[in-house]
Scaffold this motif. Structure first.
Motif, PDB file in Angstrom:
ATOM      1  N   GLY A  61       0.814  -1.211   0.000  1.00  0.00           N
ATOM      2  CA  GLY A  61       0.000   0.000   0.000  1.00  0.00           C
ATOM      3  C   GLY A  61       0.844   1.256   0.000  1.00  0.00           C
ATOM      4  N   TYR A  62       0.209   2.345  -0.422  1.00  0.00           N
ATOM      5  CA  TYR A  62       0.888   3.638  -0.389  1.00  0.00           C
ATOM      6  C   TYR A  62      -0.068   4.721   0.093  1.00  0.00           C
ATOM      7  CZ  TYR A  62      -1.282   4.632  -4.962  1.00  0.00           C
ATOM      8  OH  TYR A  62      -2.171   4.826  -5.983  1.00  0.00           O
ATOM      9  N   TYR A  63       0.542   5.755   0.697  1.00  0.00           N
ATOM     10  CA  TYR A  63      -0.213   6.921   1.130  1.00  0.00           C
ATOM     11  C   TYR A  63      -0.474   7.812  -0.088  1.00  0.00           C
ATOM     12  CZ  TYR A  63       0.882   5.668   5.954  1.00  0.00           C
ATOM     13  OH  TYR A  63       0.989   5.021   7.158  1.00  0.00           O
ATOM     14  N   SER A  64      -1.616   8.483  -0.106  1.00  0.00           N
ATOM     15  CA  SER A  64      -1.993   9.306  -1.255  1.00  0.00           C
ATOM     16  C   SER A  64      -0.985  10.424  -1.529  1.00  0.00           C
ATOM     17  CB  SER A  64      -3.390   9.898  -1.050  1.00  0.00           C
ATOM     18  OG  SER A  64      -3.413  10.707   0.106  1.00  0.00           O
ATOM     19  N   LYS A  65      -0.309  10.910  -0.509  1.00  0.00           N
ATOM     20  CA  LYS A  65       0.656  11.995  -0.712  1.00  0.00           C
ATOM     21  C   LYS A  65       2.023  11.500  -1.163  1.00  0.00           C
ATOM     22  CE  LYS A  65      -1.655  15.151   2.317  1.00  0.00           C
ATOM     23  NZ  LYS A  65      -1.678  16.054   3.413  1.00  0.00           N
ATOM     24  N   ASN A  66       2.233  10.187  -1.163  1.00  0.00           N
ATOM     25  CA  ASN A  66       3.529   9.645  -1.566  1.00  0.00           C
ATOM     26  C   ASN A  66       3.360   8.295  -2.279  1.00  0.00           C
ATOM     27  OD1 ASN A  66       6.238   9.245  -1.896  1.00  0.00           O
ATOM     28  ND2 ASN A  66       6.695   8.918   0.262  1.00  0.00           N
ATOM     29  N   PRO A  67       2.788   8.294  -3.492  1.00  0.00           N
ATOM     30  CA  PRO A  67       2.572   7.027  -4.203  1.00  0.00           C
ATOM     31  C   PRO A  67       3.860   6.388  -4.721  1.00  0.00           C
ATOM     32  CG  PRO A  67       1.879   8.874  -5.563  1.00  0.00           C
ATOM     33  CD  PRO A  67       2.243   9.434  -4.214  1.00  0.00           C
ATOM     34  N   GLU A  68       4.991   7.110  -4.594  1.00  0.00           N
ATOM     35  CA  GLU A  68       6.271   6.550  -5.043  1.00  0.00           C
ATOM     36  C   GLU A  68       6.842   5.533  -4.053  1.00  0.00           C
ATOM     37  OE1 GLU A  68       5.872  10.017  -4.781  1.00  0.00           O
ATOM     38  OE2 GLU A  68       5.335  10.251  -6.897  1.00  0.00           O
ATOM     39  N   LYS A  69       6.299   5.502  -2.842  1.00  0.00           N
ATOM     40  CA  LYS A  69       6.801   4.613  -1.793  1.00  0.00           C
ATOM     41  C   LYS A  69       5.709   3.592  -1.467  1.00  0.00           C
ATOM     42  CE  LYS A  69       9.664   5.162   2.286  1.00  0.00           C
ATOM     43  NZ  LYS A  69      10.164   6.145   3.253  1.00  0.00           N
ATOM     44  N   LEU A  70       5.960   2.342  -1.818  1.00  0.00           N
ATOM     45  CA  LEU A  70       4.985   1.267  -1.656  1.00  0.00           C
ATOM     46  C   LEU A  70       5.412   0.367  -0.501  1.00  0.00           C
ATOM     47  CD1 LEU A  70       2.422   0.114  -3.095  1.00  0.00           C
ATOM     48  CD2 LEU A  70       3.977  -1.392  -4.329  1.00  0.00           C
ATOM     49  N   TYR A  71       4.581   0.312   0.536  1.00  0.00           N
ATOM     50  CA  TYR A  71       4.909  -0.444   1.747  1.00  0.00           C
ATOM     51  C   TYR A  71       4.377  -1.867   1.673  1.00  0.00           C
ATOM     52  CZ  TYR A  71       5.976   4.073   3.840  1.00  0.00           C
ATOM     53  OH  TYR A  71       6.513   5.298   4.114  1.00  0.00           O
ATOM     54  N   LEU A  72       5.177  -2.814   2.123  1.00  0.00           N
ATOM     55  CA  LEU A  72       4.688  -4.178   2.334  1.00  0.00           C
ATOM     56  C   LEU A  72       3.818  -4.124   3.587  1.00  0.00           C
ATOM     57  CD1 LEU A  72       4.713  -7.223   1.692  1.00  0.00           C
ATOM     58  CD2 LEU A  72       6.767  -7.394   3.123  1.00  0.00           C
ATOM     59  N   LEU A  73       2.629  -4.688   3.494  1.00  0.00           N
ATOM     60  CA  LEU A  73       1.688  -4.646   4.614  1.00  0.00           C
ATOM     61  C   LEU A  73       1.589  -6.021   5.274  1.00  0.00           C
ATOM     62  CD1 LEU A  73      -1.154  -2.612   2.847  1.00  0.00           C
ATOM     63  CD2 LEU A  73       0.803  -1.730   4.142  1.00  0.00           C
ATOM     64  N   ASP A  74       1.156  -6.024   6.534  1.00  0.00           N
ATOM     65  CA  ASP A  74       0.936  -7.299   7.219  1.00  0.00           C
ATOM     66  C   ASP A  74      -0.425  -7.870   6.793  1.00  0.00           C
ATOM     67  OD1 ASP A  74      -1.033  -5.937   8.708  1.00  0.00           O
ATOM     68  OD2 ASP A  74       0.252  -5.728  10.462  1.00  0.00           O
ATOM     69  N   LYS A  75      -0.806  -8.999   7.353  1.00  0.00           N
ATOM     70  CA  LYS A  75      -2.052  -9.681   6.953  1.00  0.00           C
ATOM     71  C   LYS A  75      -3.308  -8.900   7.323  1.00  0.00           C
ATOM     72  CE  LYS A  75      -0.559 -13.284   4.800  1.00  0.00           C
ATOM     73  NZ  LYS A  75      -0.851 -13.449   3.376  1.00  0.00           N
ATOM     74  N   SER A  76      -3.172  -7.926   8.245  1.00  0.00           N
ATOM     75  CA  SER A  76      -4.322  -7.085   8.577  1.00  0.00           C
ATOM     76  C   SER A  76      -4.298  -5.778   7.776  1.00  0.00           C
ATOM     77  CB  SER A  76      -4.378  -6.809  10.077  1.00  0.00           C
ATOM     78  OG  SER A  76      -3.212  -6.128  10.478  1.00  0.00           O
ATOM     79  N   LYS A  77      -3.469  -5.730   6.741  1.00  0.00           N
ATOM     80  CA  LYS A  77      -3.357  -4.597   5.808  1.00  0.00           C
ATOM     81  C   LYS A  77      -2.858  -3.327   6.478  1.00  0.00           C
ATOM     82  CE  LYS A  77      -7.052  -6.561   3.041  1.00  0.00           C
ATOM     83  NZ  LYS A  77      -8.438  -6.402   2.613  1.00  0.00           N
ATOM     84  N   LYS A  78      -1.947  -3.497   7.428  1.00  0.00           N
ATOM     85  CA  LYS A  78      -1.320  -2.381   8.130  1.00  0.00           C
ATOM     86  C   LYS A  78       0.167  -2.348   7.772  1.00  0.00           C
ATOM     87  CE  LYS A  78      -4.982  -1.489  10.650  1.00  0.00           C
ATOM     88  NZ  LYS A  78      -5.915  -0.566  10.095  1.00  0.00           N
ATOM     89  N   ILE A  79       0.756  -1.138   7.794  1.00  0.00           N
ATOM     90  CA  ILE A  79       2.187  -1.003   7.538  1.00  0.00           C
ATOM     91  C   ILE A  79       2.968  -1.691   8.647  1.00  0.00           C
ATOM     92  CG2 ILE A  79       4.087   0.667   7.441  1.00  0.00           C
ATOM     93  CD1 ILE A  79       2.244   2.535   5.954  1.00  0.00           C
TER      94      ILE A  79
END
Length: 156
Positions: free
Chosen positions: A125-143
């Motif tokens: 997932g990525y934050y709307s203000k920084n779509p260039e940085k894509l985070y791997l999320l855990d199984k509950s869809k959290k950073i």
């Protein structure tokens, strides 16, 4: 007079051949130009994120995630660095998106393998203000909260 007619005929034939050759070159250039435009359209529809994710028993996992935003497909390439031999995995599948990432309602979550059982799904997932940085999320869809880098960066 016959020599002039023959020379004139030869000159016209040569000019016609050169004209045909130039037309062929123009057509070939137009085809090449179209191919480049099509290639650019294809690449504009594919986002490529890259990075080195943490690894418990290696130097890091070199990760490349390609997302085809038109066809909703992905390709995830993972290479385990520092292992002998280096192990490379490539996974392909379908991708879906969800709106909202943590406290950012305009953020985006990519669900890899969304059409498979939940245990086979992977979330980025990525934050709307920084779509260039894509985070791997855990199984509950959290950073993943860590001092280690669990993110990929957009390769432009």
């Amino acid at each position: 007079m016959k020599k002039i007619v023959v020379l004139f005929t030869v000159a016209i034939t040569l000019m016609a051949c050169n004209s045909k050759k130039k037309k062929e070159e123009i057509v070939k250039a137009e085809i090449d130009s179209t191919a480049v435009k099509v290639e650019n359209v294809v690449s504009e529809n594919v986002l490529v994120y890259e990075g080195l994710l943490p690894c418990a028993d290696c130097e890091g996992i070199e990760t490349i995630l390609k997302i085809d935003v038109v066809d909703n497909k992905f390709q995830l390439s993972s290479t385990y660095k520092g292992k002998k031999p280096e192990t490379n995995f490539i996974e392909k599948g379908n991708i879906n998106t969800e709106r909202g990432l943590e406290k950012d309602p305009d953020g985006t979550i990519y669900i890899l393998n969304w059409d498979k059982p939940e245990k086979d799904q992977v979330y980025y997932g990525y934050y709307s203000k920084n779509p260039e940085k894509l985070y791997l999320l855990d199984k509950s869809k959290k950073i993943i909260k860590s001092k280690l880098n669990y993110f990929l960066e957009l390769n432009e």
